[in-house]
Design an enzyme around this catalytic site. Structure first.
Site, PDB file in Angstrom:
ATOM      1  N   GLU A  53      -1.289   4.227  36.650  1.00  0.00           N
ATOM      2  CA  GLU A  53      -0.204   3.266  36.402  1.00  0.00           C
ATOM      3  C   GLU A  53       0.995   3.530  37.314  1.00  0.00           C
ATOM      4  O   GLU A  53       1.916   4.247  36.935  1.00  0.00           O
ATOM      5  CB  GLU A  53       0.243   3.301  34.937  1.00  0.00           C
ATOM      6  N   LYS A  90      -3.414   0.090  36.054  1.00  0.00           N
ATOM      7  CA  LYS A  90      -2.445  -0.625  35.212  1.00  0.00           C
ATOM      8  C   LYS A  90      -1.243  -0.953  36.093  1.00  0.00           C
ATOM      9  O   LYS A  90      -0.518  -0.064  36.532  1.00  0.00           O
ATOM     10  CB  LYS A  90      -2.037   0.233  34.011  1.00  0.00           C
TER      11      LYS A  90
END
Length: 296
Positions: free
Chosen positions: A177, A214
């Site tokens: 992420e 992500k």
């Protein structure tokens, strides 16, 4: 087929989204305040974590929170080690056919080169082995990018993949992420630099090394389409990043093959003083909206 293989197939193929219920020590007071519990309602960390676990348990056990629309849940360590309706959290989730993930990062370093790297994660291999033994499928770790600084972005991606390789070696699937600040003036340029850096690292992975990504919803629709089809990417999921529910779901619906991994947009309208029926109605509406945007 092992449980891990079933979960991997589910994450690759099935429709739905990932719920992010991983607020940690720093963000828990804000999450509780949003839920309607003020800081004077608890005296110490133990009481605070007890209250946030009660909130999460209320979400997880709600009749609308099922594997029909929710593929996975990202958990905080204390939630992983707690119980829901008398069962270990991961066992309870998989009974609903929901895949458990664990937030593993220990927070962020100070900003440097327009990014915040992750703090060191001591004994990462041991953390992963412990999580795997408890039924966790994957992990999540977050960095933040504030401007189109190539050195900073390269450092973020390098660190993420260094940790990812350790996670893969120990048997779990990492969610990488590298969040892009939605308020960045050069957000579109950041995303171009970030995508190039991600592709460079993804192309170095071997056939049996799988990751998830992500990412902040991009300025240009379908900008990450080549990441969604990369052979080493199990799934690309989107963070809401501070966008409200309407904005986040509208943006998500415009990005094919990207599914949600929302926290704020999922939980924003839940309140501690809602009746069971009110709570379920509000949660069900959020789940339906996020699910529909994820499968559009």
């Amino acid at each position: 087929m092992t449980i891990f293989e079933q979960q991997l197939r589910r994450m690759k193929q099935d429709k739905g989204f990932i719920a992010a219920l991983d607020q940690s020590g720093g963000s828990t007071p804000k999450a509780l305040t949003g839920y309607g519990i003020q800081e004077n309602a608890y005296k110490n960390e133990d009481e605070m974590y007890g209250l946030i676990h009660a909130m999460r348990s209320r979400v997880l056990t709600d009749k609308s929170f099922t594997g029909d629309k929710i593929l996975g849940v990202i958990l905080f360590e204390k939630t992983l080690n707690a119980k829901v309706e008398g069962m270990p959290t991961t066992e309870y989730l998989w009974k609903k056919h929901i895949v458990p993930f664990l937030k593993i990062d220990k927070g962020l370093e100070e900003k440097k080169n327009d990014v915040q790297l992750m703090k060191p994660i001591p004994n990462l291999a041991g953390i992963i082995q412990d999580a795997k033994s408890k039924g966790v499928f994957g992990t999540k770790m977050r960095s933040v990018i504030f401007a189109n600084n190539q050195a900073g972005i390269a450092a973020v991606v390098q660190q993420q993949f260094e940790f990812a390789r350790i996670i893969i070696e120990n048997g779990l699937v990492p969610i990488i992420e590298p969040e892009v600040d939605i308020h960045a003036a050069d957000k579109k340029e950041i995303e171009a630099t970030l995508k190039a850096a991600l592709l460079e690292q993804l192309n170095k992975l071997t056939a049996n090394q799988n990751v998830m990504l992500k990412l902040t919803l991009p300025a240009e629709n379908n900008f990450y389409s080549d990441l969604t089809t990369h052979p080493q990417v199990v799934r690309v999921v989107a963070l809401s990043g501070g966008y409200d529910f309407e904005k986040a779901t509208n943006l998500l619906a415009n990005n094919k093959n990207v599914i949600a991994s929302f926290s704020r947009a999922l939980l924003d309208d839940l309140r501690v003083d809602q009746t069971t029926e009110q709570f379920s109605t509000v949660l069900s509406k959020a789940i339906d909206g996020i699910y529909n945007a994820s499968i559009t």
